[in-house]
Design a protein around this motif. Structure first.
Motif, PDB file in Angstrom:
ATOM      1  N   ALA A  16     -13.563  -5.569  69.484  1.00 16.33           N
ATOM      2  CA  ALA A  16     -13.622  -5.680  67.859  1.00 16.33           C
ATOM      3  C   ALA A  16     -14.835  -5.006  67.333  1.00 16.33           C
ATOM      4  O   ALA A  16     -14.555  -4.384  66.266  1.00 16.33           O
ATOM      5  CB  ALA A  16     -13.552  -6.962  67.273  1.00 16.33           C
ATOM      6  N   ALA A  17     -15.861  -5.244  67.967  1.00 12.61           N
ATOM      7  CA  ALA A  17     -17.204  -4.550  67.631  1.00 12.61           C
ATOM      8  C   ALA A  17     -17.137  -3.262  67.329  1.00 12.61           C
ATOM      9  O   ALA A  17     -17.591  -2.559  66.338  1.00 12.61           O
ATOM     10  CB  ALA A  17     -18.338  -4.897  68.523  1.00 12.61           C
ATOM     11  N   ASN A  30     -14.709 -17.327  62.644  1.00 14.04           N
ATOM     12  CA  ASN A  30     -15.867 -17.608  63.289  1.00 14.04           C
ATOM     13  C   ASN A  30     -16.879 -17.589  62.166  1.00 14.04           C
ATOM     14  O   ASN A  30     -17.226 -16.289  61.656  1.00 14.04           O
ATOM     15  CB  ASN A  30     -16.078 -16.470  64.208  1.00 14.04           C
ATOM     16  CG  ASN A  30     -17.542 -16.600  64.953  1.00 14.04           C
ATOM     17  OD1 ASN A  30     -18.089 -17.725  64.991  1.00 14.04           O
ATOM     18  ND2 ASN A  30     -17.803 -15.386  65.693  1.00 14.04           N
ATOM     19  N   ASP A  74     -10.639  -8.758  60.585  1.00 11.93           N
ATOM     20  CA  ASP A  74     -10.953  -8.747  61.890  1.00 11.93           C
ATOM     21  C   ASP A  74     -10.287 -10.019  62.751  1.00 11.93           C
ATOM     22  O   ASP A  74     -10.676 -11.041  62.110  1.00 11.93           O
ATOM     23  CB  ASP A  74     -12.541  -8.955  61.843  1.00 11.93           C
ATOM     24  CG  ASP A  74     -13.262  -9.009  63.046  1.00 11.93           C
ATOM     25  OD1 ASP A  74     -12.825  -8.504  64.294  1.00 11.93           O
ATOM     26  OD2 ASP A  74     -14.395  -9.681  63.151  1.00 11.93           O
ATOM     27  N   TYR A 113      -9.377 -13.662  67.037  1.00 11.19           N
ATOM     28  CA  TYR A 113      -8.863 -15.054  67.441  1.00 11.19           C
ATOM     29  C   TYR A 113      -7.400 -15.034  67.107  1.00 11.19           C
ATOM     30  O   TYR A 113      -6.905 -16.299  67.029  1.00 11.19           O
ATOM     31  CB  TYR A 113      -9.796 -15.983  66.626  1.00 11.19           C
ATOM     32  CG  TYR A 113     -11.351 -15.817  67.165  1.00 11.19           C
ATOM     33  CD1 TYR A 113     -11.550 -16.550  68.499  1.00 11.19           C
ATOM     34  CD2 TYR A 113     -12.327 -15.260  66.261  1.00 11.19           C
ATOM     35  CE1 TYR A 113     -13.047 -16.181  68.771  1.00 11.19           C
ATOM     36  CE2 TYR A 113     -13.611 -14.903  66.501  1.00 11.19           C
ATOM     37  CZ  TYR A 113     -13.712 -15.294  67.747  1.00 11.19           C
ATOM     38  OH  TYR A 113     -15.060 -15.392  68.269  1.00 11.19           O
ATOM     39  N   SER A 134      -8.933  -7.642  69.105  1.00 14.41           N
ATOM     40  CA  SER A 134      -9.642  -7.412  70.335  1.00 14.41           C
ATOM     41  C   SER A 134      -9.089  -8.321  71.399  1.00 14.41           C
ATOM     42  O   SER A 134      -8.457  -9.440  70.990  1.00 14.41           O
ATOM     43  CB  SER A 134     -11.006  -7.837  70.091  1.00 14.41           C
ATOM     44  OG  SER A 134     -11.961  -8.166  71.515  1.00 14.41           O
ATOM     45  N   SER A 190     -10.866  -9.656  73.725  1.00 10.76           N
ATOM     46  CA  SER A 190     -11.943 -10.265  74.243  1.00 10.76           C
ATOM     47  C   SER A 190     -11.783 -11.900  74.430  1.00 10.76           C
ATOM     48  O   SER A 190     -11.920 -12.495  75.392  1.00 10.76           O
ATOM     49  CB  SER A 190     -13.264 -10.187  73.308  1.00 10.76           C
ATOM     50  OG  SER A 190     -13.717  -8.759  73.495  1.00 10.76           O
ATOM     51  N   ARG A 218     -14.343  -4.999  77.278  1.00 14.36           N
ATOM     52  CA  ARG A 218     -14.531  -4.217  76.119  1.00 14.36           C
ATOM     53  C   ARG A 218     -13.175  -3.234  75.670  1.00 14.36           C
ATOM     54  O   ARG A 218     -13.161  -2.202  75.959  1.00 14.36           O
ATOM     55  CB  ARG A 218     -15.502  -3.047  76.221  1.00 14.36           C
ATOM     56  CG  ARG A 218     -16.781  -3.698  76.513  1.00 14.36           C
ATOM     57  CD  ARG A 218     -17.417  -4.826  75.724  1.00 14.36           C
ATOM     58  NE  ARG A 218     -17.624  -4.445  74.479  1.00 14.36           N
ATOM     59  CZ  ARG A 218     -17.131  -5.517  73.572  1.00 14.36           C
ATOM     60  NH1 ARG A 218     -16.849  -6.645  74.085  1.00 14.36           N
ATOM     61  NH2 ARG A 218     -17.309  -5.167  72.228  1.00 14.36           N
TER      62      ARG A 218
END
Ligand code: PLP
Length: 395
Positions: free
Chosen positions: A106-107, A180, A214, A217, A242, A244, A253
């Protein structure tokens, strides 16, 4: 000499990461079982077996020149197609491989999209509390992160303030649900109202305002809670995802961006995002991970593990007198600190070897984030310490 800009970034460098290091040092000193480290969102549920099986299969059966080679910067076309089809099946959308850019988590997805969209001075609005790294992701492209203050009643976004903060410089609104640090899922009603505001403001300023969502989750929700799929509510939506958290692969990643064809300037944006992955130095998302997730799109993590942790922690903390937002998703619990100074409270918690992150890190002082993606026993053993902490404050 490092650059002046980097000096600032290092100084403001993540409090959460610093705590993670502190946790490791405390564990060495007191023994890991006597340290209650709730600082980092590092999944505690192992990746599904299918992930390792897929990797082994790919590595042993596929042509290594294909598996390890360069491909289009946006990712393997067949992987992007598989991602698009999986989304279409689950959310009744109509994406194709031309709407998906594979990213390095996601980053990197957020960095790619901000590199693509932002001119210096452009504004990105986000809602407190928010993931603190957003400040860096926007600053990387000399954009300005504009915060909407927290709505501490239920932590849904404060929409009246959103309206006031949109200007002709607003390029994007950045949201994160499940959230988050609060674990709150933005409701359909919230998204509909937000979409109405953004549509009206686009007209007022004759501009395009992109809603960047974003969603690392997205699948981490409990009970019958549903996460609305944002592209359905607002045309100029771009989704960042993501694996993750959903497949417990943060170190690998891997993630993707969805850039729908119906957004303003779709062709330029999609092409530019492909260039951004390259010139930011990621070049492309890791090839083995792309091929792996394409085979694991129907896999999921063990939600019952996180749900049990959520219940134990929420019941234990509220039972000790703390005021907590009950999380519907992600694996974080947001708790009101009994004193205004959340940094002081988190320092006090360290007396009991409890590591938790001040809410001010997320733009919301007076709260603390407790990451419960830890062993169940860590929660059970930490609760008596939390009770002592509560008693210290007369709760
Ligand atoms: N966005 C949010 C809200 C997060 O919580 C995180 C990680 O904790 C990220 C983005 C970055 O995720 P990734 O590891 O996929 O880069």
């Amino acid at each position: 000499m490092i650059s002046k800009k980097m000096v600032g970034l290092v100084q403001g460098s993540s409090v959460i990461r610093a705590m993670f290091e502190e946790g490791k040092a405390l564990a060495e000193k007191y023994g890991a079982e006597n340290v209650y480290d709730f600082s980092l969102g590092n999944p505690n549920v192992p990746a599904p077996k299918a992930v390792a099986e897929a990797m082994i299969d790919i590595l042993t059966k596929e042509d290594p020149l294909y598996v390890h080679g360069y491909m289009s910067n946006a990712g393997f076309p067949e992987v992007r197609k598989a991602v698009a089809e999986s989304l279409n099946q689950r959310f009744a959308t109509d994406f194709s491989s031309d709407n998906v850019v594979m990213t390095v988590g996601a980053a990197s997805g957020l960095n790619v999209i901000f590199k693509t969209l932002l001119d210096p001075g452009d504004e990105v609005i986000t809602f407190a509390p928010y993931f603190g790294e957003y400040r860096n992701y926007v600053a990387n492209y000399d954009g300005r992160l504009i915060e909407v203050s927290p709505n501490t009643v239920d932590f849904q976004p404060k929409l009246s303030e959103l309206s006031e903060k949109i200007t002709e410089k607003t390029k994007a609104v950045l949201i994160n649900s499940p959230n988050n640090p609060t674990g709150v899922v933005y409701s359909e009603e919230t998204l509909k109202k937000m979409a109405d505001i953004l549509e009206a403001k686009q007209k007022e300023f004759s501009s395009s305002i992109y809603l960047v969502t974003d969603e690392p989750y997205r699948e981490l929700v409990y009970g019958d809670v549903e996460v609305p799929f944002v592209t359905k509510y607002y045309r100029n939506t771009i989704v960042g995802y993501s694996f993750s958290k959903s497949l417990s692969l943060p170190g690998e990643r891997i993630g993707y961006l969805v850039i729908p064809s119906k957004i303003d300037d779709y062709e330029d944006i999609f092409a530019a995002a492909g260039v951004a992955t390259r010139i930011l130095g990621y070049v492309n998302a890791p090839s083995l991970q792309q091929l792996t997730i394409a085979r694991c799109l129907s896999e999921s993590t063990d939600l019952s593990y996180y749900e049990r942790n959520r219940n134990e922690l929420y019941n234990g903390l509220t039972g000790s007198g703390f005021t907590c937002q009950r999380p519907d998703g992600a694996f974080y619990l947001f708790m009101k600190t009994p004193i205004e100074d959340d940094v002081e409270f988190c320092n006090d918690a360290k007396k009991y070897n409890i590591l938790i992150v001040p809410g001010s890190t997320f733009g919301c002082a007076g709260y603390t984030r407790i990451a419960y993606c830890v062993a169940y026993e860590t929660i059970v053993n930490a609760l008596p310490k939390f009770r002592q902490l509560a008693e210290d404050y007369g709760l």
